[in-house]
Enzyme design. Sequence first.
Site, PDB file in Angstrom:
ATOM      1  CB  CYS A 138       2.967   2.489  -2.007  1.00 42.30           C
ATOM      2  SG  CYS A 138       2.280   4.141  -2.192  1.00 42.30           S
ATOM      3  CG  ASP A 139       4.447  -2.813  -3.469  1.00 39.79           C
ATOM      4  OD1 ASP A 139       3.752  -3.016  -2.462  1.00 39.79           O
ATOM      5  OD2 ASP A 139       4.097  -3.144  -4.609  1.00 39.79           O
ATOM      6  N   PRO A 140       8.202  -0.531  -2.233  1.00 38.65           N
ATOM      7  CG  PRO A 140       9.545   0.554  -3.801  1.00 38.65           C
ATOM      8  CD  PRO A 140       8.262  -0.175  -3.667  1.00 38.65           C
TER       9      PRO A 140
ATOM     10  CG  MET B 218       1.690  -0.672   2.062  1.00 43.59           C
ATOM     11  SD  MET B 218       1.230  -1.992   0.919  1.00 43.59           S
ATOM     12  CE  MET B 218       2.189  -1.525  -0.518  1.00 43.59           C
TER      13      MET B 218
END
Length: 332
Positions: free
Chosen positions: A263-265, A295
Amino acid sequence: TAAGCDLAERLRIPAAPIGNGATIPTMDQFTARGGFVPNPGGGFLQPRVPYRIAGHPTRPFTPAPALDADASAVHDLARDAPPVTAAGRRPAAGPLDGLRVLDCTAYWAGPYAGFVLAGLGADVLHVASVHRPDGMRFGSARTPGTDRWWEFGPTFHAANAGKRAVTLDLGRPEGRELFRRLVERSDVLLENFSPRVMDAFGLTWEVLRSWNPRLVFVRMPAFGLDGPWRDRVGFAQTMEQLSGMAWLTGEADGPPRNARGPCDPLAGLHAVFAALVGLEVVDRTGAGVHVEATMVETALNAAAEQVIEWSARGVLLTRDGNHHPGLAPSGV
């Protein structure tokens, strides 16, 4: 439990319930913010676009065209397209050459957005704090206590490659003045802290656009700038739990498991796209824009299959190790 998540919020600890296709659309934050909308073709729910630009409504979803309904338009575009050429372009120039980005982000999602913008040719200046160092530095390849061990975090360096850097103390007048001068000279400002942080420094959108009327201010809150979960903190694993990614990961007879970071990138790339849309708005109108790239809503789009299956057919997808109901080979 809800009580556990409320306690974690007060202590600023990332925590979230495990969501699945049936429960995700009913969660307070998503109902309050309209996170899911009916598919225009009918029959199921889908996540809305995971970013918002203040004053510029997102184009509503439309039904998919009938087979070959737009074939003539596609052929016209192909026929009239100019030939691709590199003439007149400097070989080393990227598409964002000349763009300045002030990158006030930490951990992985926010810095990854700045990394992609730098890779596209922008001049990215990463702003850091000595009093509250980036937590990604602590994932070091060297043992704490050895010389400059905090400078050997591989993920930190990977997400900040191609940038310049400066440390500022925004609690001091001279630090704030330097920050103001940087904002005045930047095209994009990125930040991915909880909403209270920029507000606590007095760096509201009203203040920032008074310094630079053409600024694109991209905020990357975990859960959004409004709603009952506004002040909760979260990172990749939190989003995996909420969005259903964890629900689908693991063995059929075992507990849900985190997917460990996608989920970060994903959030970083969506923030980049939102920033580019914001820059297009500035080019057309001459006025800066406030962009919210949330996010968790990025994660909901990536994991939308579960909600679609449940709302369309009443089927609750579950984890099954490495097997897949419709792909072969699987199970390896």
